[in-house]
Motif scaffolding. Structure first.
Motif, PDB file in Angstrom:
ATOM      1  N   LEU A 155       0.817  -1.216   0.000  1.00 27.40           N
ATOM      2  CA  LEU A 155       0.000   0.000   0.000  1.00 27.40           C
ATOM      3  C   LEU A 155       0.846   1.261   0.000  1.00 27.40           C
ATOM      4  O   LEU A 155       0.354   2.349  -0.307  1.00 27.40           O
ATOM      5  CB  LEU A 155      -0.930   0.020   1.223  1.00 27.40           C
ATOM      6  CG  LEU A 155      -2.056  -1.015   1.280  1.00 27.40           C
ATOM      7  CD1 LEU A 155      -2.848  -0.845   2.556  1.00 27.40           C
ATOM      8  CD2 LEU A 155      -2.972  -0.870   0.070  1.00 27.40           C
ATOM      9  N   LEU A 158       0.912   2.963  -3.265  1.00 29.41           N
ATOM     10  CA  LEU A 158      -0.366   3.607  -3.563  1.00 29.41           C
ATOM     11  C   LEU A 158      -0.521   4.914  -2.796  1.00 29.41           C
ATOM     12  O   LEU A 158      -1.071   5.890  -3.311  1.00 29.41           O
ATOM     13  CB  LEU A 158      -1.531   2.663  -3.205  1.00 29.41           C
ATOM     14  CG  LEU A 158      -1.825   1.519  -4.171  1.00 29.41           C
ATOM     15  CD1 LEU A 158      -2.948   0.654  -3.623  1.00 29.41           C
ATOM     16  CD2 LEU A 158      -2.221   2.077  -5.541  1.00 29.41           C
ATOM     17  N   ARG A 159      -0.017   4.934  -1.546  1.00 25.38           N
ATOM     18  CA  ARG A 159      -0.169   6.118  -0.705  1.00 25.38           C
ATOM     19  C   ARG A 159       0.578   7.316  -1.292  1.00 25.38           C
ATOM     20  O   ARG A 159       0.164   8.473  -1.120  1.00 25.38           O
ATOM     21  CB  ARG A 159       0.334   5.827   0.707  1.00 25.38           C
ATOM     22  CG  ARG A 159       0.004   6.916   1.707  1.00 25.38           C
ATOM     23  CD  ARG A 159       0.306   6.473   3.109  1.00 25.38           C
ATOM     24  NE  ARG A 159      -0.248   7.400   4.075  1.00 25.38           N
ATOM     25  CZ  ARG A 159      -0.220   7.210   5.382  1.00 25.38           C
ATOM     26  NH1 ARG A 159       0.325   6.123   5.880  1.00 25.38           N
ATOM     27  NH2 ARG A 159      -0.741   8.099   6.199  1.00 25.38           N
ATOM     28  N   ASP A 161       0.938   7.894  -4.401  1.00 24.47           N
ATOM     29  CA  ASP A 161       0.386   8.226  -5.714  1.00 24.47           C
ATOM     30  C   ASP A 161      -0.448   9.506  -5.607  1.00 24.47           C
ATOM     31  O   ASP A 161      -1.512   9.523  -4.996  1.00 24.47           O
ATOM     32  CB  ASP A 161      -0.479   7.061  -6.210  1.00 24.47           C
ATOM     33  CG  ASP A 161      -1.044   7.308  -7.602  1.00 24.47           C
ATOM     34  OD1 ASP A 161      -0.746   8.380  -8.191  1.00 24.47           O
ATOM     35  OD2 ASP A 161      -1.785   6.445  -8.100  1.00 24.47           O
ATOM     36  N   GLY A 166      -5.790   8.845  -7.117  1.00 22.06           N
ATOM     37  CA  GLY A 166      -4.812   8.081  -6.344  1.00 22.06           C
ATOM     38  C   GLY A 166      -5.231   7.885  -4.901  1.00 22.06           C
ATOM     39  O   GLY A 166      -5.104   6.791  -4.346  1.00 22.06           O
ATOM     40  N   LYS A 169      -8.071   5.435  -4.641  1.00 22.24           N
ATOM     41  CA  LYS A 169      -7.574   4.076  -4.871  1.00 22.24           C
ATOM     42  C   LYS A 169      -6.900   3.532  -3.603  1.00 22.24           C
ATOM     43  O   LYS A 169      -7.085   2.370  -3.237  1.00 22.24           O
ATOM     44  CB  LYS A 169      -6.585   4.078  -6.037  1.00 22.24           C
ATOM     45  CG  LYS A 169      -6.209   2.695  -6.555  1.00 22.24           C
ATOM     46  CD  LYS A 169      -5.181   2.788  -7.668  1.00 22.24           C
ATOM     47  CE  LYS A 169      -5.738   3.499  -8.879  1.00 22.24           C
ATOM     48  NZ  LYS A 169      -4.752   3.518 -10.008  1.00 22.24           N
ATOM     49  N   PHE A 170      -6.111   4.413  -2.946  1.00 18.92           N
ATOM     50  CA  PHE A 170      -5.425   4.003  -1.720  1.00 18.92           C
ATOM     51  C   PHE A 170      -6.431   3.667  -0.616  1.00 18.92           C
ATOM     52  O   PHE A 170      -6.311   2.643   0.061  1.00 18.92           O
ATOM     53  CB  PHE A 170      -4.482   5.114  -1.250  1.00 18.92           C
ATOM     54  CG  PHE A 170      -3.954   4.908   0.147  1.00 18.92           C
ATOM     55  CD1 PHE A 170      -2.987   3.949   0.409  1.00 18.92           C
ATOM     56  CD2 PHE A 170      -4.446   5.673   1.204  1.00 18.92           C
ATOM     57  CE1 PHE A 170      -2.515   3.755   1.704  1.00 18.92           C
ATOM     58  CE2 PHE A 170      -3.983   5.483   2.493  1.00 18.92           C
ATOM     59  CZ  PHE A 170      -3.017   4.524   2.746  1.00 18.92           C
TER      60      PHE A 170
END
Length: 386
Positions: A155, A158-159, A161, A166, A169-170
């Motif tokens: 994760l 993702l964080r 992003d 973004g 999504k996270f």
């Protein structure tokens, strides 16, 4: 009066009232003492260990808790030995430093009987242990948690992003992983209802569960009654009972504790006002981050019947840190503490296991809401104090 003394007293009182014959009295006393003995159960353990890459030196043993048992042993020819008693199967730590905080360590679960440990000096975390059922159950749990933790590490990317969508999504991935972890943990506990490791896992994962009483009560009821003597189950049961007693709509139990000038302050002193009882501490980073929100709300509503009563969970001997945090954060309301950390008398009375925790109480002394953080407190007061 201890629970054992109380049991004997009640038996004697019953005998006087009902004229019970002596043989039956002896039976009742035996039941009473056997129940007490069950709650004071002691498990003897032996740890026989080898350590690769270290012929001599010292090794340290610690029960994984703030006030847990500690011991040490000499390493001779790469071999060491521990022997002792614990009141329940417990997670323990072996380390090469007395203070193992942020240092390499090996954590495993003790069981009664013998444990054989093979340590790797340069990689303690990757050591091996053989023991009883609790030791094996913990190794299984550790494997499950390792898989979840590996997913959690994914994760991180993702964080970071910052592209459009973004953050969404996270949050979606984090929510999905959190749900998967909860389901996996509950499945483990249900598959091992008589294991002390399941009781420990339930305590660790559900005692401060944000879903509250329902989740905690569900997992407690899964555990076998044979585990109810353990500190893990006792604390969970205590939390359940206190949560029910302290539910919204109930009168908040009164308490008295000294303020920063050592003057007694009682909760009843605030009757007629909306009061936020705020459990916090100078060492608590999330508490300090939320303080500006509370300050802003306090200044907005202090002349409209609202105030705050801060209960500090600061450690013994840390009064200066407590006072400095009050000053630095501009907390101009009443503050109390006995400086006993998590053993603060009010925190124990209210079953507080996490900080920050706050409770909003109405002018009549009834509990209105829990854990109003960020902008939630202002919105709640705005709806009340129109």
């Amino acid at each position: 009066m201890s629970s054992n003394s109380l049991s004997v007293y009640l038996v004697r009182l019953t005998v006087l009232k009902m004229n019970i014959k002596l043989p039956f009295l002896i039976f009742l006393l035996c039941v009473s003492f056997s129940s007490f003995a069950q709650s004071a159960k002691v498990d003897d353990y032996v740890i026989k260990g080898k350590i690769r890459g270290m012929a001599s030196g010292k090794i340290y043993f610690s029960v994984f808790s703030l006030s847990g048992k500690k011991d040490s042993a000499q390493i001779k020819n790469g071999v060491f030995h521990f022997k002792g008693s614990l009141t329940e199967p417990s997670p323990v730590i072996l380390s090469l430093e007395r203070d193992y905080s942020n240092k390499p360590l090996f954590l495993f679960f003790t069981d009664k009987g013998q444990h054989t440990v093979t340590l790797n000096k340069d990689s303690l975390r990757n050591s091996q242990v053989k023991g009883g059922a609790a030791t094996r159950d913990y190794e299984l749990l550790k494997g499950i948690e390792k898989s979840i933790n590996e997913q959690a590490r994914s994760l991180v990317a993702l964080r970071s992003d910052t592209s459009e969508g973004g953050k969404e999504k996270f949050e979606k991935a984090r929510s999905s992983l959190s749900k998967a972890r909860a389901e996996t943990m509950l499945a483990f506990i249900k598959a091992h209802p008589s294991s002390a490791v399941a009781a420990w896992a339930a305590h660790r994962n559900y005692l401060t569960d944000p879903d509250g009483l329902a989740a905690l009560e569900e997992v407690y009821n899964v555990l076998s009654p044979s585990l109810h003597y353990t500190s893990y189950a006792v604390e969970m049961r205590d939390k359940i009972e206190k949560t029910k007693m302290l539910s919204v709509g109930q009168i908040a139990p009164s308490f008295t504790q000294n303020d920063t000038m050592d003057r007694p302050v009682s909760l009843t002193d605030f009757r007629g006002k909306y009061v936020l009882v705020d459990f916090w501490a100078s060492w608590c980073v999330p508490c300090r981050k939320d303080n500006p929100n509370i300050v802003k709300t306090f200044n907005t509503y202090k002349d409209k019947g609202f105030t705050v009563l801060g209960v500090s969970l600061d450690r013994p001997g840390k009064k200066d840190a407590w006072l400095k945090a009050i000053h630095d954060d501009g907390l101009t309301w009443t503050h109390v503490s006995d400086l006993k950390f998590w053993d603060n008398a009010v925190a124990v009375q209210y079953g507080i296991k996490a900080a920050p925790t706050n409770i909003l109480i109405g002018p009549d002394g009834k509990i209105l809401a829990y854990n109003l953080h960020g902008d939630e407190l202002r919105k709640k007061l705005e709806s009340i104090l129109k």
